[in-house]
Design a protein around this motif. Sequence first.
Motif, PDB file in Angstrom:
ATOM      1  N   TYR A 191       0.815  -1.209   0.000  1.00  0.00           N
ATOM      2  CA  TYR A 191       0.000   0.000   0.000  1.00  0.00           C
ATOM      3  C   TYR A 191       0.852   1.264   0.000  1.00  0.00           C
ATOM      4  O   TYR A 191       1.655   1.488   0.919  1.00  0.00           O
ATOM      5  N   GLU A 192       0.632   2.098  -1.001  1.00  0.00           N
ATOM      6  CA  GLU A 192       1.362   3.357  -1.151  1.00  0.00           C
ATOM      7  C   GLU A 192       1.149   4.262   0.059  1.00  0.00           C
ATOM      8  O   GLU A 192       2.084   4.854   0.578  1.00  0.00           O
ATOM      9  N   ASP A 193      -0.084   4.375   0.524  1.00  0.00           N
ATOM     10  CA  ASP A 193      -0.375   5.287   1.635  1.00  0.00           C
ATOM     11  C   ASP A 193      -0.001   4.716   3.005  1.00  0.00           C
ATOM     12  O   ASP A 193      -0.253   5.335   4.036  1.00  0.00           O
ATOM     13  N   GLU A 194       0.603   3.534   3.028  1.00  0.00           N
ATOM     14  CA  GLU A 194       1.083   2.921   4.271  1.00  0.00           C
ATOM     15  C   GLU A 194       2.581   2.633   4.180  1.00  0.00           C
ATOM     16  O   GLU A 194       3.071   1.637   4.699  1.00  0.00           O
ATOM     17  N   ASP A 195       3.304   3.513   3.480  1.00  0.00           N
ATOM     18  CA  ASP A 195       4.755   3.391   3.339  1.00  0.00           C
ATOM     19  C   ASP A 195       5.142   2.077   2.657  1.00  0.00           C
ATOM     20  O   ASP A 195       6.145   1.466   2.975  1.00  0.00           O
ATOM     21  N   PHE A 196       4.312   1.649   1.723  1.00  0.00           N
ATOM     22  CA  PHE A 196       4.532   0.440   0.921  1.00  0.00           C
ATOM     23  C   PHE A 196       4.716  -0.817   1.775  1.00  0.00           C
ATOM     24  O   PHE A 196       5.607  -1.616   1.555  1.00  0.00           O
ATOM     25  N   ARG A 197       3.829  -0.972   2.750  1.00  0.00           N
ATOM     26  CA  ARG A 197       3.788  -2.209   3.536  1.00  0.00           C
ATOM     27  C   ARG A 197       2.855  -3.200   2.841  1.00  0.00           C
ATOM     28  O   ARG A 197       1.864  -2.813   2.225  1.00  0.00           O
ATOM     29  N   LEU A 198       3.166  -4.486   2.988  1.00  0.00           N
ATOM     30  CA  LEU A 198       2.329  -5.544   2.431  1.00  0.00           C
ATOM     31  C   LEU A 198       0.995  -5.555   3.164  1.00  0.00           C
ATOM     32  O   LEU A 198       0.942  -5.753   4.378  1.00  0.00           O
ATOM     33  N   GLY A 199      -0.082  -5.341   2.408  1.00  0.00           N
ATOM     34  CA  GLY A 199      -1.388  -5.257   3.048  1.00  0.00           C
ATOM     35  C   GLY A 199      -2.441  -6.178   2.466  1.00  0.00           C
ATOM     36  O   GLY A 199      -3.515  -6.316   3.047  1.00  0.00           O
ATOM     37  N   TYR A 200      -2.127  -6.815   1.317  1.00  0.00           N
ATOM     38  CA  TYR A 200      -3.140  -7.653   0.677  1.00  0.00           C
ATOM     39  C   TYR A 200      -2.452  -8.752  -0.102  1.00  0.00           C
ATOM     40  O   TYR A 200      -1.454  -8.503  -0.779  1.00  0.00           O
ATOM     41  N   ILE A 201      -2.978  -9.973  -0.012  1.00  0.00           N
ATOM     42  CA  ILE A 201      -2.384 -11.129  -0.674  1.00  0.00           C
ATOM     43  C   ILE A 201      -3.487 -11.928  -1.365  1.00  0.00           C
ATOM     44  O   ILE A 201      -4.541 -12.188  -0.779  1.00  0.00           O
ATOM     45  N   ILE A 202      -3.202 -12.334  -2.604  1.00  0.00           N
ATOM     46  CA  ILE A 202      -4.103 -13.202  -3.360  1.00  0.00           C
ATOM     47  C   ILE A 202      -3.307 -14.430  -3.781  1.00  0.00           C
ATOM     48  O   ILE A 202      -2.160 -14.304  -4.212  1.00  0.00           O
ATOM     49  N   THR A 203      -3.914 -15.602  -3.657  1.00  0.00           N
ATOM     50  CA  THR A 203      -3.260 -16.823  -4.131  1.00  0.00           C
ATOM     51  C   THR A 203      -4.269 -17.746  -4.799  1.00  0.00           C
ATOM     52  O   THR A 203      -5.440 -17.772  -4.430  1.00  0.00           O
ATOM     53  N   SER A 204      -3.768 -18.479  -5.768  1.00  0.00           N
ATOM     54  CA  SER A 204      -4.538 -19.571  -6.367  1.00  0.00           C
ATOM     55  C   SER A 204      -3.684 -20.837  -6.364  1.00  0.00           C
ATOM     56  O   SER A 204      -3.864 -21.742  -7.174  1.00  0.00           O
ATOM     57  N   ASN A 205      -2.753 -20.900  -5.424  1.00  0.00           N
ATOM     58  CA  ASN A 205      -1.849 -22.038  -5.283  1.00  0.00           C
ATOM     59  C   ASN A 205      -2.638 -23.277  -4.846  1.00  0.00           C
ATOM     60  O   ASN A 205      -3.337 -23.250  -3.831  1.00  0.00           O
ATOM     61  N   SER A 206      -2.497 -24.355  -5.611  1.00  0.00           N
ATOM     62  CA  SER A 206      -3.270 -25.574  -5.321  1.00  0.00           C
ATOM     63  C   SER A 206      -2.884 -26.221  -3.993  1.00  0.00           C
ATOM     64  O   SER A 206      -3.618 -27.048  -3.471  1.00  0.00           O
ATOM     65  N   GLU A 207      -1.733 -25.838  -3.431  1.00  0.00           N
ATOM     66  CA  GLU A 207      -1.296 -26.384  -2.144  1.00  0.00           C
ATOM     67  C   GLU A 207      -1.725 -25.515  -0.953  1.00  0.00           C
ATOM     68  O   GLU A 207      -1.401 -25.823   0.189  1.00  0.00           O
ATOM     69  N   ALA A 208      -2.441 -24.431  -1.224  1.00  0.00           N
ATOM     70  CA  ALA A 208      -2.859 -23.531  -0.150  1.00  0.00           C
ATOM     71  C   ALA A 208      -3.808 -24.243   0.810  1.00  0.00           C
ATOM     72  O   ALA A 208      -4.722 -24.945   0.385  1.00  0.00           O
ATOM     73  N   THR A 209      -3.556 -24.058   2.104  1.00  0.00           N
ATOM     74  CA  THR A 209      -4.435 -24.613   3.134  1.00  0.00           C
ATOM     75  C   THR A 209      -4.917 -23.492   4.044  1.00  0.00           C
ATOM     76  O   THR A 209      -4.191 -22.535   4.299  1.00  0.00           O
ATOM     77  N   LEU A 210      -6.132 -23.641   4.510  1.00  0.00           N
ATOM     78  CA  LEU A 210      -6.733 -22.691   5.440  1.00  0.00           C
ATOM     79  C   LEU A 210      -7.207 -23.503   6.630  1.00  0.00           C
ATOM     80  O   LEU A 210      -8.075 -24.376   6.483  1.00  0.00           O
ATOM     81  N   LEU A 211      -6.611 -23.271   7.794  1.00  0.00           N
ATOM     82  CA  LEU A 211      -6.893 -24.045   8.996  1.00  0.00           C
ATOM     83  C   LEU A 211      -6.743 -25.541   8.711  1.00  0.00           C
ATOM     84  O   LEU A 211      -7.617 -26.343   9.011  1.00  0.00           O
TER      85      LEU A 211
END
Length: 141
Positions: free
Chosen positions: A53-73
């Motif tokens: 984010y530009e207005d947050e001193d370029f800190r990582l603020g959002y992530i998108i993935t379509s990785n088939s190995e992604a797990t959630l809980l």
Amino acid sequence: MKINPKNGIDQLLFGMKQNDVEKRYGTPNKQFKDEDGNIIYLYNSPKLRLTFYEDEDFRLGYIITSNSEATLLDKKIIGENLEKIKTELPFKSWEQEDFDSTENHFNESNWLILQAEFGEVIRVEIGAIINDNDEFDWKFN
């Protein structure tokens, strides 16, 4: 690749700067600025799209993935039946938005979007949480 709601994905934590990410993942396959001046990194192999984010001193603020190995809980998520995943997760409040052939299912408390097409999850989006003081709750300092 573990999705950690409110925190990040894999080795990525919300609040990291570009150099922190590059130390872990190397140079992105593609980099550009969006219409808001944010910097976007694309990593092909892990199928990651990162927004600094530009207005947050370029800190990582959002992530998108379509990785088939992604797990959630500890549950595999990409390619799985959306309704089944939603019933197995402890998150019960979902807002739905339809876009042509895709649907976004949004859980605000975890700033989590499950995007589905033909009833299957095709990508996951997570964002940094905003605290009670209306500031981002950065996980990386």
